[in-house]
Design an enzyme around this catalytic site. Structure first.
Site, PDB file in Angstrom:
ATOM      1  N   ARG A  43      15.377  43.863  55.721  1.00  0.00           N
ATOM      2  CA  ARG A  43      15.488  44.385  54.358  1.00  0.00           C
ATOM      3  C   ARG A  43      14.889  45.786  54.234  1.00  0.00           C
ATOM      4  O   ARG A  43      15.169  46.506  53.274  1.00  0.00           O
ATOM      5  CB  ARG A  43      14.809  43.449  53.357  1.00  0.00           C
ATOM      6  N   TYR A  95      31.071  50.414  31.812  1.00  0.00           N
ATOM      7  CA  TYR A  95      30.941  49.032  32.250  1.00  0.00           C
ATOM      8  C   TYR A  95      29.871  48.314  31.439  1.00  0.00           C
ATOM      9  O   TYR A  95      28.744  48.814  31.272  1.00  0.00           O
ATOM     10  CB  TYR A  95      30.617  48.989  33.741  1.00  0.00           C
ATOM     11  N   ASP A 165      29.522  56.946  38.285  1.00  0.00           N
ATOM     12  CA  ASP A 165      30.067  55.675  38.739  1.00  0.00           C
ATOM     13  C   ASP A 165      31.516  55.929  39.163  1.00  0.00           C
ATOM     14  O   ASP A 165      32.372  56.225  38.325  1.00  0.00           O
ATOM     15  CB  ASP A 165      30.009  54.643  37.609  1.00  0.00           C
ATOM     16  N   LYS A 190      34.561  45.556  43.882  1.00  0.00           N
ATOM     17  CA  LYS A 190      35.895  45.832  43.344  1.00  0.00           C
ATOM     18  C   LYS A 190      36.813  46.433  44.424  1.00  0.00           C
ATOM     19  O   LYS A 190      37.138  45.779  45.383  1.00  0.00           O
ATOM     20  CB  LYS A 190      35.765  46.769  42.142  1.00  0.00           C
TER      21      LYS A 190
END
Length: 350
Positions: A43, A95, A165, A190
């Site tokens: 991580r 969004y 974005d 997406k």
């Protein structure tokens, strides 16, 4: 990784960037489900799988990419960069999850939000002189409004940071860093993933120092992507060029035909990409159309190989959207089949 040519197209880079280099190496980076690599946790430093994804997307956007567990995690990481009391300009149409994040931060007293009409370039230019960060989304989700990115980044230069974005446009449609933006964000869930089978987000920063801050926010927030999700996103990226081109051709055809249908009062299509917004006379007609679809999925998902459509105003947080508006994600089905489905559903409204 493969040494890529500086003069290669974005479509070619989507296929070759981030691949292993050398004789005997696999054609694709394998899934590496490791929690620890060497002396550190994955991580913190990443597995080869999502490092390859970051390499590839960074090449496409022209910056330094960082992968996150979801698209909304990228918004959280950007918010983490801001000092308490910062002012942020955000589009009034964007969004719903992004707006919810900024609204929550404002309610908690972390920042002040200035809401700007997407197409009001003058208001954005004014905000560039006063805000700490400008959050742009173009085309916007769900209304497909366009924002003048170059004019706003020029006004913000040396003042406010600019984030774009780029989920709907993808790197195939525009590269905001080349237009002066500081950070690009993607919901790779997406169009980049493209198969409705993963959750993943990406940031791409123009400067390495800014990318390091975003990676630090990712580590502290625990928002690292899973190995399988990163592998799926990289696999989806390889076909983005052909998917984007085919969906754009179909969407342009369908947008033209929708604009000529008597039941349709308005169509918005930015000229390329998979997304169309069109309006009917009211919510009842829009809901009835959704009920009569046979091929196109009535679903909130978008950007996949399958076409989907929904009435966004029916969703919590999108009450500002015209009540009869439908967001249409054009997939890879035969466009004539898609039109037959739309036409029979529209004709049923008489």
């Amino acid at each position: 990784m493969v040494v890529v040519g500086s003069d290669w197209s974005v479509r070619t880079l989507a296929i070759v960037a981030g691949r292993p280099e050398g004789v005997g190496q696999p054609a694709n980076v394998p899934i590496v489900p490791a929690s620890a690599l060497g002396l550190g946790y994955s991580r913190e430093d990443g597995t080869p799988t999502w490092v390859a994804l970051e390499e590839a997307v960074g090449r496409l956007e022209g910056g330094h990419a960082t992968a996150f567990a979801s698209g909304i995690a990228t918004v959280s990481a950007v918010l983490d960069l801001l000092p308490a009391g910062a002012e942020v300009a955000v589009p009034s149409d964007s969004y719903v999850g992004t707006r919810a994040m900024f609204d929550h931060a404002e309610r908690m007293g972390r920042l002040r939000c200035r809401r700007v009409t997407p197409a009001d370039t003058g208001a954005w230019v004014a905000a560039a002189g006063e805000a700490d960060l400008l959050w742009l989304e173009s085309p916007t989700n769900p209304s497909l409004e366009l924002i003048d990115i170059p004019a706003i980044t020029a006004a913000a230069a040396g003042r406010a940071k600019v984030v774009v974005d780029n989920t709907f446009a993808t790197p195939l449609g525009q590269q905001p860093l080349s237009l002066g933006a500081d950070i690009v964000v993607h919901s790779a869930t997406k169009l980049i993933g493209g198969h409705s089978d993963l959750l993943l987000g990406l940031t791409v920063a123009a400067e390495e120092e800014l990318a390091a801050q975003l990676r630090d926010a990712r580590t502290r927030g625990g928002a690292t992507p899973g190995a399988l999700e990163a592998w799926l996103a990289l696999r989806g990226l390889r076909t983005l060029g052909v998917r984007y081109a085919e969906a754009s051709r179909s969407a342009a055809l369908l947008a033209e035909r929708l604009g000529k249908h008597a039941a349709v009062t308005r169509v918005r299509y930015p000229g390329s990409g998979a997304m169309i917004s069109f309006e009917l006379a009211g919510p009842d007609l829009a809901d009835r159309l959704c009920e009569h679809l046979r091929l196109i999925r009535h679903a909130t998902s978008l950007g996949g190989v399958e076409s989907s459509l929904e009435r966004r105003a029916a969703r919590p947080g999108d009450a500002h959207v015209p009540s009869g508006a439908l967001r249409f994600s054009v997939g890879l089905e035969d466009p004539e089949d898609l039109w037959l489905d739309l036409a029979q559903a529209l004709d049923s409204l008489d």
